[in-house]
Design a protein around this motif. Sequence first.
Motif, PDB file in Angstrom:
ATOM      1  N   GLY A   7       3.740   4.964   7.344  1.00 22.84           N
ATOM      2  CA  GLY A   7       3.697   5.966   8.706  1.00 22.84           C
ATOM      3  C   GLY A   7       2.596   7.233   8.669  1.00 22.84           C
ATOM      4  N   ILE A   8       1.827   7.133   7.117  1.00 24.88           N
ATOM      5  CA  ILE A   8       0.209   8.050   7.373  1.00 24.88           C
ATOM      6  C   ILE A   8      -0.107   7.102   7.854  1.00 24.88           C
ATOM      7  CG2 ILE A   8      -0.538   9.341   5.626  1.00 24.88           C
ATOM      8  CD1 ILE A   8       1.721   9.454   3.746  1.00 24.88           C
ATOM      9  N   ILE A   9      -0.278   6.022   7.203  1.00 18.72           N
ATOM     10  CA  ILE A   9      -2.087   5.068   7.739  1.00 18.72           C
ATOM     11  C   ILE A   9      -1.772   4.814   9.049  1.00 18.72           C
ATOM     12  CG2 ILE A   9      -2.565   2.804   7.627  1.00 18.72           C
ATOM     13  CD1 ILE A   9      -1.264   3.186   4.767  1.00 18.72           C
ATOM     14  N   MET A  10      -0.597   4.589   9.765  1.00 18.37           N
ATOM     15  CA  MET A  10      -0.289   4.773  11.565  1.00 18.37           C
ATOM     16  C   MET A  10      -0.692   6.188  11.461  1.00 18.37           C
ATOM     17  SD  MET A  10       0.039   1.746  11.827  1.00 18.37           S
ATOM     18  CE  MET A  10      -0.228   2.462  14.289  1.00 18.37           C
ATOM     19  N   ALA A  11      -0.582   7.353  11.399  1.00 19.86           N
ATOM     20  CA  ALA A  11      -1.135   8.895  12.383  1.00 19.86           C
ATOM     21  C   ALA A  11      -2.488   9.315  11.985  1.00 19.86           C
ATOM     22  CB  ALA A  11      -0.481   9.780  11.209  1.00 19.86           C
ATOM     23  N   TRP A  12      -2.637   8.465  10.704  1.00 20.36           N
ATOM     24  CA  TRP A  12      -4.923   7.995  10.485  1.00 20.36           C
ATOM     25  C   TRP A  12      -5.520   7.582  11.716  1.00 20.36           C
ATOM     26  CZ3 TRP A  12      -8.117   3.756   8.977  1.00 20.36           C
ATOM     27  CH2 TRP A  12      -9.207   4.439   8.700  1.00 20.36           C
ATOM     28  N   LEU A  13      -4.663   6.197  11.706  1.00 21.76           N
ATOM     29  CA  LEU A  13      -5.586   4.613  12.594  1.00 21.76           C
ATOM     30  C   LEU A  13      -5.561   4.760  14.142  1.00 21.76           C
ATOM     31  CD1 LEU A  13      -3.967   1.474  11.440  1.00 21.76           C
ATOM     32  CD2 LEU A  13      -6.322   2.316  10.929  1.00 21.76           C
ATOM     33  N   ARG A  14      -4.502   6.014  14.449  1.00 22.16           N
ATOM     34  CA  ARG A  14      -4.340   6.774  16.539  1.00 22.16           C
ATOM     35  C   ARG A  14      -5.421   7.225  16.756  1.00 22.16           C
ATOM     36  NH1 ARG A  14       1.147   8.421  14.985  1.00 22.16           N
ATOM     37  NH2 ARG A  14       2.646   6.285  15.470  1.00 22.16           N
ATOM     38  N   ASN A  15      -6.509   7.962  15.170  1.00 20.61           N
ATOM     39  CA  ASN A  15      -7.400   8.640  15.822  1.00 20.61           C
ATOM     40  C   ASN A  15      -8.581   7.836  15.786  1.00 20.61           C
ATOM     41  OD1 ASN A  15      -6.378  11.216  15.621  1.00 20.61           O
ATOM     42  ND2 ASN A  15      -6.045  11.277  13.276  1.00 20.61           N
ATOM     43  N   TYR A  16      -8.346   6.079  15.909  1.00 18.71           N
ATOM     44  CA  TYR A  16      -9.834   5.405  16.052  1.00 18.71           C
ATOM     45  C   TYR A  16      -9.164   4.401  17.281  1.00 18.71           C
ATOM     46  CZ  TYR A  16     -11.456   7.787  11.488  1.00 18.71           C
ATOM     47  OH  TYR A  16     -12.004   8.767  10.954  1.00 18.71           O
ATOM     48  N   GLY A  17      -8.491   4.123  17.202  1.00 18.15           N
ATOM     49  CA  GLY A  17      -8.303   3.025  18.807  1.00 18.15           C
ATOM     50  C   GLY A  17      -7.935   1.956  17.783  1.00 18.15           C
ATOM     51  N   LEU A  31      -7.446  -5.985   0.310  1.00 21.48           N
ATOM     52  CA  LEU A  31      -6.302  -5.324  -0.025  1.00 21.48           C
ATOM     53  C   LEU A  31      -5.463  -5.169   0.454  1.00 21.48           C
ATOM     54  CD1 LEU A  31     -10.021  -2.258  -0.785  1.00 21.48           C
ATOM     55  CD2 LEU A  31      -9.289  -4.087  -1.962  1.00 21.48           C
ATOM     56  N   PRO A  32      -4.583  -5.877  -0.011  1.00 21.45           N
ATOM     57  CA  PRO A  32      -3.388  -5.704   0.649  1.00 21.45           C
ATOM     58  C   PRO A  32      -2.561  -4.885   0.171  1.00 21.45           C
ATOM     59  CG  PRO A  32      -3.219  -7.228  -0.568  1.00 21.45           C
ATOM     60  CD  PRO A  32      -4.642  -6.752  -0.520  1.00 21.45           C
ATOM     61  N   LEU A  33      -3.064  -3.536   0.289  1.00 20.02           N
ATOM     62  CA  LEU A  33      -1.775  -2.038  -0.704  1.00 20.02           C
ATOM     63  C   LEU A  33      -0.866  -2.258   0.715  1.00 20.02           C
ATOM     64  CD1 LEU A  33      -5.160   0.221  -1.474  1.00 20.02           C
ATOM     65  CD2 LEU A  33      -3.987  -2.160  -2.478  1.00 20.02           C
ATOM     66  N   ILE A  34      -1.035  -2.723   1.258  1.00 19.15           N
ATOM     67  CA  ILE A  34      -0.014  -2.014   2.297  1.00 19.15           C
ATOM     68  C   ILE A  34       0.533  -3.654   2.830  1.00 19.15           C
ATOM     69  CG2 ILE A  34       1.144  -1.153   4.625  1.00 19.15           C
ATOM     70  CD1 ILE A  34       1.055   1.160   2.226  1.00 19.15           C
ATOM     71  N   PRO A  35       1.628  -3.989   2.645  1.00 18.72           N
ATOM     72  CA  PRO A  35       1.365  -5.275   3.679  1.00 18.72           C
ATOM     73  C   PRO A  35       1.312  -5.733   4.405  1.00 18.72           C
ATOM     74  CG  PRO A  35       3.479  -4.957   1.555  1.00 18.72           C
ATOM     75  CD  PRO A  35       2.989  -3.595   1.977  1.00 18.72           C
ATOM     76  N   SER A  36       1.019  -7.173   5.593  1.00 19.65           N
ATOM     77  CA  SER A  36       0.630  -6.672   6.839  1.00 19.65           C
ATOM     78  C   SER A  36       1.559  -6.471   8.097  1.00 19.65           C
ATOM     79  CB  SER A  36      -0.129  -8.200   7.447  1.00 19.65           C
ATOM     80  OG  SER A  36       1.095  -9.304   6.656  1.00 19.65           O
ATOM     81  N   TYR A  37       3.212  -6.749   7.412  1.00 26.70           N
ATOM     82  CA  TYR A  37       4.218  -6.295   8.396  1.00 26.70           C
ATOM     83  C   TYR A  37       4.425  -5.317   8.462  1.00 26.70           C
ATOM     84  CZ  TYR A  37       7.045  -6.796   3.755  1.00 26.70           C
ATOM     85  OH  TYR A  37       7.241  -6.014   2.891  1.00 26.70           O
ATOM     86  N   GLY A  38       4.437  -4.190   7.407  1.00 30.00           N
ATOM     87  CA  GLY A  38       4.583  -3.370   7.749  1.00 30.00           C
ATOM     88  C   GLY A  38       3.979  -3.064   8.553  1.00 30.00           C
TER      89      GLY A  38
END
Length: 215
Positions: A7-17, A31-38
């Motif tokens: 959720g934290i990563i998604m909040a950051w991504l929304r700023n970059y379209g 760098l698969p720190l967060i699994p792709s399915y998530g």
Amino acid sequence: MDLDPVGIIMAWLRNYGLAGLFAVALAERFLPLIPSYGLLLAIGISVGDGHWSLSSALLSTSAGSLLGCAAWFYSIRALGEARSVRLLNGTGILFGLPPARLARWASSFRQNQTAVSFTIQLVPTLRLFAPAFAALFQSSASRFIAASTAGIMLWNGLFICIGHAVALHAIDTTNITALALAALCALLCVEMILYWLARRVLGKRQADLTPDCGS
């Protein structure tokens, strides 16, 4: 407060379209720190919330993932066979995959390149090794890229659509990480069932082809 790294990563991504979606899909291949399915599930939820369109999210993430896949393929092929084997085994150890198991997977890959290139994109963790297998055994670049494109779009589309459906049906999405883990459990159960069915079918077919020595 619940821990929710996705959720934290998604909040950051929304700023970059869409550029952010492309970049995170590309980075996940290295760098698969967060699994792709998530991540894909979270992207689908954001699509349902109106942050991106379904088609643009699918195309952006698929393009980023495919570029990362192709980059791995051509980079490893350039290393040569001896260094490629060492890199593959070393990376496999990091993910808890012993060299013997990697060797068996590589043998299967060699026997049926196109089908395995497609299927391997639908298996968590193992999908990251697909370019290494293909490059190591001198697979046809065009066949590998075409099959991988189909597999990547199916994988990405599946989880983005699941996330989209979750958002539209007002299912609790306060903790996207927990939701992603639930989706992974469901995916693994489905893959185990399909694997069991495939072994049953192949075993029966092999038994039918084996001559009866007692006749």
